[in-house]
Write a protein that holds these residues in place. Structure first.
Motif, mmCIF file in Angstrom:
data_model
loop_
_atom_site.group_PDB
_atom_site.id
_atom_site.type_symbol
_atom_site.label_atom_id
_atom_site.label_comp_id
_atom_site.label_asym_id
_atom_site.label_seq_id
_atom_site.Cartn_x
_atom_site.Cartn_y
_atom_site.Cartn_z
ATOM 1 N N SER A 622 0.817 -1.212 0.000
ATOM 2 C CA SER A 622 0.000 0.000 0.000
ATOM 3 C C SER A 622 0.856 1.270 0.000
ATOM 4 N N TYR A 623 2.120 1.170 0.488
ATOM 5 C CA TYR A 623 2.996 2.350 0.403
ATOM 6 C C TYR A 623 3.194 2.765 -1.055
ATOM 7 N N LYS A 624 3.480 1.781 -1.904
ATOM 8 C CA LYS A 624 3.711 2.088 -3.319
ATOM 9 C C LYS A 624 2.395 2.418 -4.023
ATOM 10 N N TRP A 625 1.346 1.699 -3.696
ATOM 11 C CA TRP A 625 0.017 1.928 -4.287
ATOM 12 C C TRP A 625 -0.419 3.371 -3.998
ATOM 13 N N ALA A 626 -0.295 3.770 -2.740
ATOM 14 C CA ALA A 626 -0.725 5.115 -2.343
ATOM 15 C C ALA A 626 0.196 6.192 -2.902
ATOM 16 N N GLU A 627 1.454 5.821 -3.205
ATOM 17 C CA GLU A 627 2.391 6.788 -3.774
ATOM 18 C C GLU A 627 1.934 7.251 -5.149
ATOM 19 N N VAL A 628 1.310 6.342 -5.891
ATOM 20 C CA VAL A 628 0.743 6.723 -7.189
ATOM 21 C C VAL A 628 -0.329 7.801 -6.964
ATOM 22 N N LEU A 629 -1.193 7.563 -5.968
ATOM 23 C CA LEU A 629 -2.274 8.509 -5.674
ATOM 24 C C LEU A 629 -1.718 9.844 -5.183
ATOM 25 N N SER A 630 -0.749 9.769 -4.237
ATOM 26 C CA SER A 630 -0.256 11.009 -3.623
ATOM 27 C C SER A 630 0.518 11.864 -4.624
ATOM 28 N N ALA A 631 1.297 11.216 -5.499
ATOM 29 C CA ALA A 631 2.053 11.987 -6.506
ATOM 30 C C ALA A 631 1.095 12.692 -7.457
ATOM 31 N N ASP A 632 0.020 11.995 -7.808
ATOM 32 C CA ASP A 632 -0.970 12.571 -8.726
ATOM 33 C C ASP A 632 -1.726 13.719 -8.046
ATOM 34 N N VAL A 633 -2.029 13.563 -6.767
ATOM 35 C CA VAL A 633 -2.690 14.638 -6.017
ATOM 36 C C VAL A 633 -1.769 15.855 -5.938
ATOM 37 N N TYR A 634 -0.481 15.618 -5.650
ATOM 38 C CA TYR A 634 0.453 16.739 -5.536
ATOM 39 C C TYR A 634 0.618 17.451 -6.872
ATOM 40 N N ALA A 635 0.490 16.707 -7.960
ATOM 41 C CA ALA A 635 0.618 17.324 -9.286
ATOM 42 C C ALA A 635 -0.405 18.442 -9.471
ATOM 43 N N ALA A 636 -1.548 18.343 -8.791
ATOM 44 C CA ALA A 636 -2.553 19.421 -8.868
ATOM 45 C C ALA A 636 -1.998 20.713 -8.261
ATOM 46 N N PHE A 637 -1.189 20.591 -7.204
ATOM 47 C CA PHE A 637 -0.569 21.768 -6.589
ATOM 48 C C PHE A 637 0.526 22.332 -7.493
ATOM 49 N N GLU A 638 1.226 21.450 -8.202
ATOM 50 C CA GLU A 638 2.241 21.912 -9.160
ATOM 51 C C GLU A 638 1.577 22.657 -10.317
ATOM 52 N N GLU A 639 0.422 22.142 -10.743
ATOM 53 C CA GLU A 639 -0.318 22.815 -11.824
ATOM 54 C C GLU A 639 -0.805 24.186 -11.357
ATOM 55 N N ALA A 640 -1.270 24.261 -10.100
ATOM 56 C CA ALA A 640 -1.726 25.546 -9.548
ATOM 57 C C ALA A 640 -0.556 26.530 -9.485
ATOM 58 N N ALA A 641 0.639 26.015 -9.142
ATOM 59 C CA ALA A 641 1.818 26.882 -9.012
ATOM 60 C C ALA A 641 2.189 27.533 -10.343
ATOM 61 N N GLN A 642 1.887 26.859 -11.443
ATOM 62 C CA GLN A 642 2.189 27.438 -12.756
ATOM 63 C C GLN A 642 1.347 28.686 -13.006
ATOM 64 N N LEU A 643 0.184 28.751 -12.345
ATOM 65 C CA LEU A 643 -0.703 29.905 -12.501
ATOM 66 C C LEU A 643 -0.484 30.950 -11.416
ATOM 67 N N THR A 644 -0.248 30.460 -10.176
ATOM 68 C CA THR A 644 -0.183 31.388 -9.030
ATOM 69 C C THR A 644 1.241 31.699 -8.580
ATOM 70 N N GLY A 645 2.198 30.862 -9.008
ATOM 71 C CA GLY A 645 3.583 31.077 -8.586
ATOM 72 C C GLY A 645 3.941 30.395 -7.278
ATOM 73 N N SER A 646 2.989 29.669 -6.671
ATOM 74 C CA SER A 646 3.283 29.012 -5.388
ATOM 75 C C SER A 646 2.544 27.685 -5.268
ATOM 76 N N VAL A 647 3.280 26.654 -4.770
ATOM 77 C CA VAL A 647 2.599 25.378 -4.516
ATOM 78 C C VAL A 647 1.742 25.473 -3.259
ATOM 79 N N LEU A 648 1.992 26.487 -2.442
ATOM 80 C CA LEU A 648 1.181 26.674 -1.233
ATOM 81 C C LEU A 648 -0.083 27.449 -1.610
ATOM 82 N N ASP A 649 -0.819 26.862 -2.537
ATOM 83 C CA ASP A 649 -2.009 27.513 -3.085
ATOM 84 C C ASP A 649 -3.208 27.184 -2.202
ATOM 85 N N SER A 650 -3.739 28.190 -1.532
ATOM 86 C CA SER A 650 -4.787 27.932 -0.534
ATOM 87 C C SER A 650 -6.084 27.443 -1.176
#
Length: 694
Positions: A622-650
């Motif tokens: 489940s560590y590796k299984w969930a890593e697929v999910l968590s990396a994909d979830v974090y990618a949403a913050f990376e996408e937001a950073a391209q627009l806002t300039g910060s991964v700490l997008d509230s």
């Protein structure tokens, strides 16, 4: 129970937080007498055929009586993990059988099962909230897996299996702790310590002085032994500590006095595997792997093994390159023609320093504990619009701290204990556990969640604060991610609030998600201050760390896949009564998957507490299984950073809080993921983050 009971026995006081400073081993038995009796009375009441099968008369009544029992026993289990003493261990062992007996009898109770089925079939079911429907579905599944449908003459044996497994799991954990605590090595010749960082030497000198000895004392607690493997130029010293560590709790354990043979976990593993197989067959499954996956996202052991094989195939070329590079470097630069297991961490550190021009020790100077905590709390506060502040509570050790989490208007949301340092009597590793869960009471009030966050980092030495390696910072963020899942839930039904009811192979998503922020310069610039100069982490050093982020990630990925595949095969097609040993299976799987050979003396399965004492049996994947999910979830913050300039997008943080953290286990994890991401998960982000994308 009356006030006198609560005053006399702190384990019976549920008015607020546990009274840790007052709890003694002799309180455990009497408290459980009272709580078990109350729980059994509630069971008898709910079982009564004349009692209606309503939510209030069934689920609520049972929960109100069993929750205090679970909380009290949770405190006992927690203390066993962080403040082990002979008296506490004895009291825990004496009471474990009756606790196991109660919970297994509850799971097997056909009358209760019929009540829950009647509720699910009643007109009331349609009016239940989605969270209550999910909880009821989980409970019905729990009864089936708990043996409620077994013939009456088989139930005693099924209960016996649960009790034996609980005792064996505790014994496994105790053996690992005892074998770890029993070993120490005192070095008196300073020449043998060449290469070791000053803070490691200072901690070792303090440890020896505490024992009234000259020299430097090293133990098998991770902050003590691993720097030796990583930095000590003395190859024989590295070998001594490496072999002591990989033979813990086995027939090869170093001869540290009487009783050491009792800590050998070899037979314990076989016994546990045989019991799990018997349990699976009694429930009508082909293997324990199948039983384990019933409440998880993955459908079958075959699907899990296929997932691991595909990931291994993608990682293998990178791992082969990592291993070839390391061997070539060790031969050319270090004169190590043959790379022994005790050379791997040492050679890797030297190669990392040569290639990226920094050492872990250098980086560590930028991570003093107060600044790291300030940075962690800052990330959480910005993303999720909460406030974290110190709070007051009784604790089990002077180093433990306590905090409160509030909304911006000051409403209490949750609290947590933070226990950061390694010490004797505390089991190794890092974990989050719940002291109590969120629950909406009948009178409209809310029981707020409380978490334990436990690590095993090096304590402060002298007048300097504790300094954390970057890996330790990542571990802290990881455990805090679990803590947020528990603490920021908005679900009022205890059985599905926070981490409760979340599929085991999705429960690592919020923890692994948080790790990503440790690789963002905007985060690190705020959470680093050099312990001597006060300078933040230099951008140039960060860039070198980032370049080194996936250093040997191919090898590390295969190592995790070996653990995961070993665990699944062990619980699916391994015969605990056959000729092949658990150790032989581990070697076969390592030889098939990994590029690094398994050392002949290594007995690592004997300390694999995750699967033999920690609930991860047939679930380590489940560590590796969930890593697929968590990396994909974090990618949403990376996408937001391209627009806002910060991964700490509230805004993205608020959506993540709403769709994943706040809903807890009240709906299937895949629904929560899809609600956040707008599509099913993809493996691309994991491969990209791991430096394994084409």
């Amino acid at each position: 129970m009356d006030q006198a009971d609560k005053n006399a026995n702190p384990l019976l006081d549920f008015s607020d937080l546990p009274r840790f400073a007052e709890i003694r081993p002799e309180h455990i038995g009497p408290a459980l007498d009272v709580l078990l009796e109350a729980a059994q009375r509630a069971v008898a009441l709910v079982e009564d055929p004349a009692r209606p099968a309503t939510w209030a008369d069934t689920v609520d009544t049972l929960e109100q009586a069993t929750e205090p029992l679970g909380r009290a026993w949770g405190v006992v289990g927690h203390l066993s993990s962080v403040a082990d003493t002979p008296a506490l261990r004895q009291a825990h062992a004496e009471n474990l059988p009756r606790m196991t007996e109660f919970w297994s009898s509850l799971g097997q109770n056909l009358a209760l099962y019929e009540k829950y089925k009647a509720l699910a079939a009643s007109p009331e079911y349609a009016a239940l909230s989605p969270a209550r429907k999910q909880l009821l579905d989980n409970e019905l599944r729990g009864f089936r897996l708990g043996g409620a449908e077994l013939p009456e003459d088989q139930k005693p044996r099924f209960a016996e299996i649960q009790e034996q497994q609980a005792q064996l799991g505790k014994a496994f954990s105790d053996h690992v702790l005892d074998a770890t605590n029993a070993y120490s090595l005192v070095i008196e010749d300073p020449a043998r310590l060449a290469g070791l960082p000053p803070d490691t030497l200072e901690a070792a000198r303090e440890a020896a002085a505490k024992d009234g000895k000259e020299g430097w004392k090293f133990t098998l607690h991770f902050p003590s032994y691993f720097p030796v493997l990583q930095y000590a130029d003395d190859r024989a010293l590295r070998q001594t500590l490496y072999e002591a560590n990989v033979t813990r709790a086995s027939e090869l354990s170093p001869q540290y006095g009487t009783g050491q043979a009792d800590w050998d976990n070899t037979a314990n593993m076989r016994e546990q595997l045989a019991l799990r197989r018997e349990e699976a067959r009694m429930l009508g499954y082909g293997s324990y792997g199948e039983v384990s996956l019933v409440p998880k996202m993955a459908d079958s052991p075959a699907e899990v093994l296929r997932f691991l094989d595909e990931l291994a195939a993608k990682a293998r070329p990178y791992a082969e390159r990592d291993w070839a590079e390391l061997r070539e470097f060790a031969a050319k630069e270090l004169g190590l023609a043959e790379l022994a297991p005790w050379d791997v961490a040492y050679a890797s550190e030297k190669l990392r320093q040569q290639r990226y021009a920094f050492s872990e020790h250098e980086v560590k100077q930028y991570f003093p504990e107060p600044k790291v905590l300030e940075g962690l709390f800052g990330v959480v506060q910005k993303l999720f619009s909460v406030r974290i502040a110190p709070d007051e509570a009784q604790t089990w050790h002077k180093d433990v701290r306590f905090y409160r989490v509030t909304s911006p208007d000051g409403t209490l949301l949750a609290q947590f204990y933070l226990d950061l340092y390694a010490r004797e009597g505390k089991r190794g590793g890092a974990w989050m556990d719940d002291a109590r869960g969120r629950r909406e009471r009948g009178d409209g009030s809310v029981q707020t969640p409380v978490a334990y966050l436990t690590c095993n980092f090096s304590a402060p030495v002298g007048d300097k604060p504790a300094l954390f390696t970057h890996d330790e910072v990542i571990t802290l963020f990881h455990e805090f991610g679990h803590g947020l899942h528990h603490m920021l839930t908005q679900v009022g039904e205890l059985g599905v609030s926070g981490i409760n009811g979340v599929e085991w192979d999705a429960v690592e998503l919020p923890s692994q998600f948080m790790e990503n922020f440790c690789w963002e310069y905007e985060v690190l610039a705020d959470m680093t201050r050099h312990v001597d100069t006060g300078e933040p982490l230099p951008r140039a050093l960060f860039e070198r760390m980032l370049a080194a982020k996936n250093f040997q990630n191919g090898m590390m990925t295969l190592r995790q896949i070996v653990f995961s595949a070993f665990d699944m095969h062990l619980h699916t097609d391994f015969d605990p009564d056959g000729d092949k040993s658990v150790l032989e299976l581990s070697r076969e799987i390592n030889d098939r998957i990994h590029v690094v050979p398994q050392y002949p003396l290594s007995r690592w399965p004997n300390t694999f507490s995750h699967i033999f004492a920690g609930g991860y049996a047939a679930g380590y994947y489940s560590y590796k299984w969930a890593e697929v999910l968590s990396a994909d979830v974090y990618a949403a913050f990376e996408e937001a950073a391209q627009l806002t300039g910060s991964v700490l997008d509230s805004e993205t943080g608020a959506r993540y809080h709403r769709e994943i953290l706040s809903v807890g286990g009240s709906r299937p994890a895949m629904e929560s993921f899809t609600a956040f991401r707008g599509r099913p998960p993809q493996i691309d982000a994991l491969l990209r983050h791991g430096g394994m994308a084409a």
